[in-house]
Design a protein around this motif. Structure first.
Motif, PDB file in Angstrom:
ATOM      1  N   ASP B 146      15.807 -10.944  -6.354  1.00 36.59           N
ATOM      2  CA  ASP B 146      16.100 -10.605  -7.753  1.00 36.59           C
ATOM      3  C   ASP B 146      17.525 -10.958  -8.179  1.00 36.59           C
ATOM      4  N   PHE B 147      18.521 -10.749  -7.285  1.00 38.09           N
ATOM      5  CA  PHE B 147      19.888 -10.984  -7.754  1.00 38.09           C
ATOM      6  C   PHE B 147      20.158 -12.473  -7.954  1.00 38.09           C
ATOM      7  N   GLN B 268       6.291  -1.154  -4.652  1.00 42.42           N
ATOM      8  CA  GLN B 268       7.197  -2.223  -5.060  1.00 42.42           C
ATOM      9  C   GLN B 268       8.127  -1.774  -6.179  1.00 42.42           C
ATOM     10  N   PHE B 269       7.647  -0.856  -7.009  1.00 46.37           N
ATOM     11  CA  PHE B 269       8.477  -0.384  -8.110  1.00 46.37           C
ATOM     12  C   PHE B 269       9.682   0.390  -7.572  1.00 46.37           C
ATOM     13  N   THR B 270       9.488   1.115  -6.479  1.00 54.59           N
ATOM     14  CA  THR B 270      10.642   1.808  -5.909  1.00 54.59           C
ATOM     15  C   THR B 270      11.651   0.788  -5.368  1.00 54.59           C
ATOM     16  N   PHE B 271      11.163  -0.331  -4.818  1.00 54.96           N
ATOM     17  CA  PHE B 271      12.085  -1.388  -4.401  1.00 54.96           C
ATOM     18  C   PHE B 271      12.843  -1.923  -5.608  1.00 54.96           C
ATOM     19  N   LEU B 272      12.098  -2.070  -6.715  1.00 58.57           N
ATOM     20  CA  LEU B 272      12.717  -2.587  -7.936  1.00 58.57           C
ATOM     21  C   LEU B 272      13.857  -1.665  -8.375  1.00 58.57           C
ATOM     22  N   ILE B 273      13.599  -0.359  -8.323  1.00 56.25           N
ATOM     23  CA  ILE B 273      14.640   0.592  -8.716  1.00 56.25           C
ATOM     24  C   ILE B 273      15.847   0.449  -7.784  1.00 56.25           C
ATOM     25  N   GLY B 274      15.570   0.253  -6.486  1.00 54.30           N
ATOM     26  CA  GLY B 274      16.657  -0.003  -5.548  1.00 54.30           C
ATOM     27  C   GLY B 274      17.433  -1.248  -5.947  1.00 54.30           C
ATOM     28  N   GLY B 275      16.704  -2.252  -6.444  1.00 57.15           N
ATOM     29  CA  GLY B 275      17.330  -3.510  -6.855  1.00 57.15           C
ATOM     30  C   GLY B 275      18.280  -3.355  -8.028  1.00 57.15           C
ATOM     31  N   THR B 276      18.114  -2.267  -8.816  1.00 53.31           N
ATOM     32  CA  THR B 276      18.997  -2.105  -9.976  1.00 53.31           C
ATOM     33  C   THR B 276      20.456  -1.969  -9.547  1.00 53.31           C
ATOM     34  N   VAL B 277      20.688  -1.498  -8.322  1.00 49.56           N
ATOM     35  CA  VAL B 277      22.077  -1.290  -7.894  1.00 49.56           C
ATOM     36  C   VAL B 277      22.867  -2.595  -8.024  1.00 49.56           C
ATOM     37  N   ILE B 278      22.312  -3.669  -7.440  1.00 51.13           N
ATOM     38  CA  ILE B 278      23.030  -4.944  -7.476  1.00 51.13           C
ATOM     39  C   ILE B 278      22.933  -5.608  -8.846  1.00 51.13           C
ATOM     40  N   ILE B 279      21.755  -5.513  -9.444  1.00 46.24           N
ATOM     41  CA  ILE B 279      21.568  -6.184 -10.739  1.00 46.24           C
ATOM     42  C   ILE B 279      22.464  -5.556 -11.815  1.00 46.24           C
ATOM     43  N   GLU B 280      22.580  -4.243 -11.787  1.00 46.93           N
ATOM     44  CA  GLU B 280      23.450  -3.589 -12.775  1.00 46.93           C
ATOM     45  C   GLU B 280      24.896  -4.037 -12.584  1.00 46.93           C
TER      46      GLU B 280
END
Ligand SMILES: Nc1ncnc2c1ncn2[C@@H]1O[C@H](COP(=O)(O)OP(=O)(O)OP(=O)(O)O)[C@@H](O)[C@H]1O
Ligand SMILES: [Mg+2]
Lengths: 289, 336
Positions: B146-147, B268-280
């Motif tokens: 994602d990043f 997978q949605f919980t992974f997505l939420i985890g992904g917000t850390v870097i994306i934000e």
């Protein structure tokens, strides 16, 4: 004129061997025709071709499927689908897999009436109640609200039969409609189909392994081997004087009610050999145009 | 009845999980080197200064005692005070939560729309080039994290073709009438479509970056499961009734095919939420994730603890919602 008339229908596996070899047969209005033959002979394939549900892995290479005089194969897919939906129906083999698990029974009976034939919902619902009563389901209103998994196999097959007759089709294809059921309910279901067919005057194409069933339900029959029609007779003629040696062997292989202990005699190898030769000779002729 | 039992059971397991998370986080961040007090004080502060400040934040006590104090506070809804900002952790964290929730849900919606369409189009055109093209696109979407999608999008829509904002949540000069943190939602309620458009223009790229890998997973799995469902007897029976391909896919196959996909989407949605850390961080979006990185850099122990607990609560809530949805969509479970 026959309601269904199949002329020289050939179907093959795409880039593969033939599955139906110039099959011709007629089903007149109100008539019942049996389709018999060993497993893999192509019985279901004929039914699927008529109903426009051949698998994508096969193709029709020649022939006509005339429904009320119109060749379905010359129509647009959409138009042919509409005609089939309006005048034909299927009673499937396995009632456990033929109902959608996530829809209630009611809409599964009425959806064709409402969506395809333009009935009002109220009229379709009333019709569904009548039909369930006709297939001897008590408490139809409750059953219509049920999901398939709440009902027994025999119950579901009754529902599928009711659903097939819902739009008063001219033709019903029943593909071994009792083989997936308990032996105890097989007879009831068979009697039910025969009774409904007679009352509604529906033409019926009845796929079965069981010659005993044929003798009870059908007027005509086609004997199939490897996609080739070996014999097309009235049931009376077939049981008194079968014309094809394979038919005679099939008859001999069926246990008699008069003498159940005589047992099953397999179709003799010599007869199978002769039929195979017939199929080969058909293919050679077809190859030479 | 079944619903109630599921919920009760989940609440219990959730509490156990959260307790575990709390213990682990509390001790791990204290074992990792780096002293929050040293980072707060100007260079040249004396040992004495450090000791005094440590005592103020209770960091001089034994770890187990610290944990006891913290846990007692948490039980009463007091998550402590952020060391860097000196504000209550709970307020800080809850203040950022709506931004992250909106971003995650937007990403989920995008993923479902993109992945769902891919699956439907691929099923409609199965065995043709259309399906091949969809498979290739899915494969590409999956092979990039994602990043990296975030960077690609930034280049394309931020630099080459600057239609979206590359940083922040909203244009700072706008004056905001909001009373809740759910800006996107509230702007719709207030019929402030100008603000809504500005928010979307900011959120679009980070949300899409998060959505692309999940969309690919949904696309692949749902298509596979749709194709299998399309061969089932009840679908064939519907065809004989006169229904066309599109109706059959949508009305007969989709709901049954979606069930197995749904469970996976939850995980997978919980992974997505985890992904917000870097994306934000990448898009300077002021959410929880961005705050988490700051908190770690500053060794703001109470804040880190609060954020981690909140993430854990979100994860378990997502799992609960998925289970309930599954029960709603599957009549066999509903009546069990
Ligand atoms: N989906 C399919 N794809 C390819 N070949 C198929 C498919 N379905 C059936 N066939 C082949 O077509 C031939 C005829 O099959 P069909 O199902 O019509 O037989 P049948 O007479 O109905 O047999 P049974 O009594 O076992 O139902 C068989 O050789 C079978 O292997
Ligand atoms: Mg068959």
């Amino acid at each position: 004129m026959s309601f269904l008339s199949i002329r020289n229908l050939s179907v093959r596996l795409k880039n593969g061997p033939p599955l139906l070899r110039r099959v011709s047969l007629d089903v007149a209005a109100g008539e019942v025709r049996g389709l018999v033959g060993e497993s893999g002979a192509g019985k279901s394939m004929i039914g699927k071709a008529v109903l426009g549900i051949l698998p994508p892995s096969v193709q029709i290479t020649e022939g006509e499927i005339l429904l009320d005089g119109t060749d379905l194969l010359r129509l647009s897919p959409r138009e042919s689908r509409r005609r089939i939906g309006a005048s034909c129906a299927l009673i499937p083999q396995d009632p456990l897999t033929a109902l959608n698990p996530s829809h209630r029974i009611g809409p599964q009976i009425t959806n064709r009436l409402v969506d395809i034939l333009g009935w009002t919902r109220a009229a379709a619902d009333a019709r569904a109640i009548d039909l369930l009563a006709e297939v001897q389901i008590s408490d139809p209103a409750r059953v219509l609200r049920s999901y398939p998994h709440e009902l027994s196999g025999g119950m579901r097959q009754r529902i599928l039969i009711a659903s097939a007759f819902a739009a008063e089709p001219k033709l019903i294809v029943a593909d071994e409609p009792t083989t997936a059921l308990d032996v105890t309910v097989q007879k009831q279901i068979l009697r039910l189909i025969a009774g409904m067919q007679a009352r509604h005057g529906t033409a019926l194409l009845f796929v079965t392994h069981d010659l005993g069933v044929v003798s009870k339900v059908c007027q005509k029959l086609s004997v199939l081997y490897s996609g080739l029609v070996l014999e097309d007779s009235t049931v009376t003629d077939f049981f008194t004087a079968p014309r094809h040696a394979y038919s005679a062997a099939l008859l001999a292989a069926t246990p008699k009610y008069t003498d159940p202990d005589a047992g099953l005699q397999p179709v003799p190898d010599a007869v199978i050999g002769a039929v195979r030769a017939e199929v080969d000779s058909f293919d050679r002729k077809a190859a030479h145009g | 009845m079944a619903f109630l039992r599921i919920i009760l059971l989940r609440v219990l397991t959730t509490l156990v999980t959260l307790a575990g998370v709390a213990v682990i986080v509390f001790f791990v961040i204290r074992v990792v080197p780096g002293n929050p007090i040293a980072m707060m004080l100007p260079p040249g502060a004396t040992e004495d200064d450090i000791a005094r400040l440590s005592a103020l934040y209770g960091l001089d006590k034994p770890m187990v005692t610290q944990f006891g104090i913290w846990l007692a506070g948490v039980m009463q809804g007091d998550f402590g005070t952020s060391i860097t900002t000196r504000q209550p952790v709970l307020g800080l964290v809850l203040g950022r939560l709506p931004a992250t929730l909106e971003l995650s849900i937007m990403a989920l919606v995008m993923a479902v729309i993109l992945g769902g369409s891919a699956a439907l189009i691929g099923t409609r055109g199965r065995g043709t080039r259309t399906e091949g093209a969809i498979d290739v696109a899915n494969g590409m979407a999956l092979s990039v994290p994602d990043f990296l999608w975030g960077l690609v999008l930034m280049l394309v829509f931020g630099v080459l073709l600057p239609v979206f904002h590359i940083s922040g949540r909203v244009t700072p000069s706008l004056d905001l009438p909001f009373t809740t943190g759910f800006y996107l939602f509230e702007s719709l309620i207030r019929l402030r479509f100008d603000l809504w458009a500005d928010l979307v223009a900011h959120m679009f790229m980070p949300a899409l970056a998060l959505a692309i890998p999940l969309a690919a997973i949904i696309g692949q799995l749902l298509k596979q499961s749709l194709k299998e469902t399309m061969n089932l007897d009840y679908v064939t029976l519907a065809r004989t009734k006169g229904y066309g391909e599109t109706h059959v896919i949508l009305r007969e196959a989709l709901r049954n095919a979606a069930l197995p996909t749904l469970t996976l989407v939850g995980v997978q949605f919980t992974f997505l939420i985890g992904g917000t850390v870097i994306i934000e961080r990448l898009f300077s979006y002021e959410g929880l994730g961005n705050m988490a990185i700051d908190a770690v850099i500053n060794r703001d122990l109470p804040l880190i603890q609060g954020i981690v607990i909140l993430f854990a609560v979100i994860f378990t809530a997502v799992n609960l919602i998925v289970d309930l949805l599954y029960a709603v969509l599957n009549p066999r479970l509903r009546h069990a």
